[in-house]
Design an enzyme around this catalytic site. Structure first.
Site, PDB file in Angstrom:
ATOM      1  N   ALA A 167       0.831  -1.210   0.000  1.00  0.00           N
ATOM      2  CA  ALA A 167       0.000   0.000   0.000  1.00  0.00           C
ATOM      3  C   ALA A 167       0.860   1.253   0.000  1.00  0.00           C
ATOM      4  O   ALA A 167       0.548   2.234  -0.680  1.00  0.00           O
ATOM      5  CB  ALA A 167      -0.935  -0.009   1.208  1.00  0.00           C
ATOM      6  N   ASP A 168       1.950   1.243   0.759  1.00  0.00           N
ATOM      7  CA  ASP A 168       2.822   2.410   0.825  1.00  0.00           C
ATOM      8  C   ASP A 168       3.431   2.727  -0.536  1.00  0.00           C
ATOM      9  O   ASP A 168       3.403   3.879  -1.009  1.00  0.00           O
ATOM     10  CB  ASP A 168       3.941   2.174   1.836  1.00  0.00           C
ATOM     11  CG  ASP A 168       3.479   2.313   3.277  1.00  0.00           C
ATOM     12  OD1 ASP A 168       2.330   2.740   3.497  1.00  0.00           O
ATOM     13  OD2 ASP A 168       4.268   1.998   4.191  1.00  0.00           O
ATOM     14  N   PHE A 169       4.007   1.723  -1.180  1.00  0.00           N
ATOM     15  CA  PHE A 169       4.662   1.966  -2.468  1.00  0.00           C
ATOM     16  C   PHE A 169       3.640   2.290  -3.560  1.00  0.00           C
ATOM     17  O   PHE A 169       3.863   3.180  -4.380  1.00  0.00           O
ATOM     18  CB  PHE A 169       5.503   0.752  -2.866  1.00  0.00           C
ATOM     19  CG  PHE A 169       6.868   0.730  -2.243  1.00  0.00           C
ATOM     20  CD1 PHE A 169       7.850   1.606  -2.664  1.00  0.00           C
ATOM     21  CD2 PHE A 169       7.172  -0.161  -1.227  1.00  0.00           C
ATOM     22  CE1 PHE A 169       9.118   1.596  -2.089  1.00  0.00           C
ATOM     23  CE2 PHE A 169       8.430  -0.196  -0.656  1.00  0.00           C
ATOM     24  CZ  PHE A 169       9.407   0.690  -1.070  1.00  0.00           C
TER      25      PHE A 169
END
Length: 370
Positions: A167-169
């Protein structure tokens, strides 16, 4: 050198940890000048994990390469004025604070818009700027859970954590895309805008297939769908030496090629067995467990059947295809850094290079911007 597409554009990176800084780094890779503004104590990622001899983590160095880093205390009147001067000369701001934090610091969106009506302000928060979770704390695992990235992934008995943090990337990439689109739109309108981006909603945006299947009562149990482990032709298999191989023979021609190569033509028609294909999976499992990964590579690499060995991290830089494409760059030494450059090549060129991060001051940046 960075790519030239965004050359001449100035971006302020007010992010911390991973998503915001990675989004800004992608803009730097595309040619923008990125100035990262940190609190006097620095981005917490500097000390989150094992640190190098200089007291900074490798993760921080990797995520902030290609940027100029300065430190400002936005609670201090003088530093806040310097920040506002930077904003007045910037094209875009990427920040990843919880909603409301910049307002408390006196540089909320209304103030930023007054300082620079042409500014593209990208706010990449966990949950978005509105709704009951807007100011709720969270990290990748929480966003994956609520956004639908976990319920259908993993084994039948439990979901699995993805790594690196998906989700972060992914949200960083979406933020960078949105900034570039907004800058393109600004060429027509002359006006900047506020981009409300959510890490969770990046994952949620992928769930149309699953949500539609659920609404129709057609969702298989976890680990039993075609692409989640329920089909023998699309699985990860353990080999005799404890290594792993991937098989993605979804199309009939690839499955047939695999079956013929392993001398099991009786399996060809069984690709159409109902899901989950427990019996066929067990047979293929036993077959892969009978030979080493090297043996399987020798047999199946020449076959057009969507077979690939799973390389370890140590093996990846020397993988023949990865090495040939030149996306990995190693800085040798007692504390080596292994960078993965942007996977983009223009007109036959190489991936865009990144300079190491550079520490500077607001005064020096402002002097260069005059």
């Amino acid at each position: 050198m960075p790519l030239p597409f965004l050359s001449g554009l100035r971006v302020i990176d007010l992010g911390q940890y991973l998503p915001g800084p990675y989004a800004a780094q992608m803009l730097a890779d595309l040619g923008a000048e990125v100035v990262k503004v940190e609190a006097p104590s620095g981005d917490p990622l500097r000390q989150m994990g094992p640190t190098d001899a200089d007291g900074t983590t490798a993760a921080y160095k990797l995520l902030n390469a290609g940027k100029t880093v300065i430190r400002l205390n936005l609670k201090d009147d003088g530093d806040r004025r310097a920040f506002e001067t930077l904003i007045a000369g910037a094209d875009a701001l990427v920040e990843s604070y919880r909603p409301g934090v910049l307002d408390k610091l006196g540089v909320g969106h209304a103030r930023l818009r007054a300082l620079n009506p042409r500014l593209v302000h990208a706010s990449l928060s966990g949950w978005g700027s509105s709704g009951p979770y807007a100011r709720r704390a969270g990290h990748d695992l929480n966003y994956m859970a609520v956004g639908g990235g976990l319920d259908s992934s993993g084994t039948p008995d439990r979901p699995s954590i993805s790594h690196p943090p998906v989700a972060d990337f992914a949200s960083a990439q979406q933020a960078a895309l949105a900034v570039v689109a907004a800058l393109f739109g600004r060429q027509r309108s002359g006006e900047g805008c506020f981009l409300d981006l959510s890490i969770m909603e990046t994952v949620l945006g992928w769930q149309g297939f699953n949500l539609t299947a659920d609404a129709r009562g057609e969702v298989p149990d976890r680990g039993e769908a075609l692409l989640s482990g329920g089909a023998a032709c699309y699985r990860i298999y353990r080999t005799a030496d404890g290594r792993f191989a991937t098989l993605s023979a979804l199309e009939a021609k690839f499955w047939q090629g695999f079956c013929e190569a392993v001398e099991r033509p009786d399996w060809i028609a069984r690709q159409a067995d109902p899901l989950p294909q427990a019996a066929l999976i067990a047979e293929v499992d036993a077959l892969f467990a009978s030979r080493s990964l090297a043996d399987w590579k020798a047999l199946l690499d020449p076959v057009d059947c969507c077979f690939e060995a799973l390389p370890t991290l140590a093996e990846m830089p020397e993988h023949p295809h990865i090495a040939a494409r030149g996306q990995i760059r190693v800085t040798p030494g007692p504390e080596p850094l292994v960078e993965t450059l942007m996977g983009l090549r223009v007109d036959g060129g190489t991936p865009p290079e990144r300079a190491p991060l550079r520490e500077s001051t607001a005064a020096a940046v402002l002097a260069a911007w005059k």
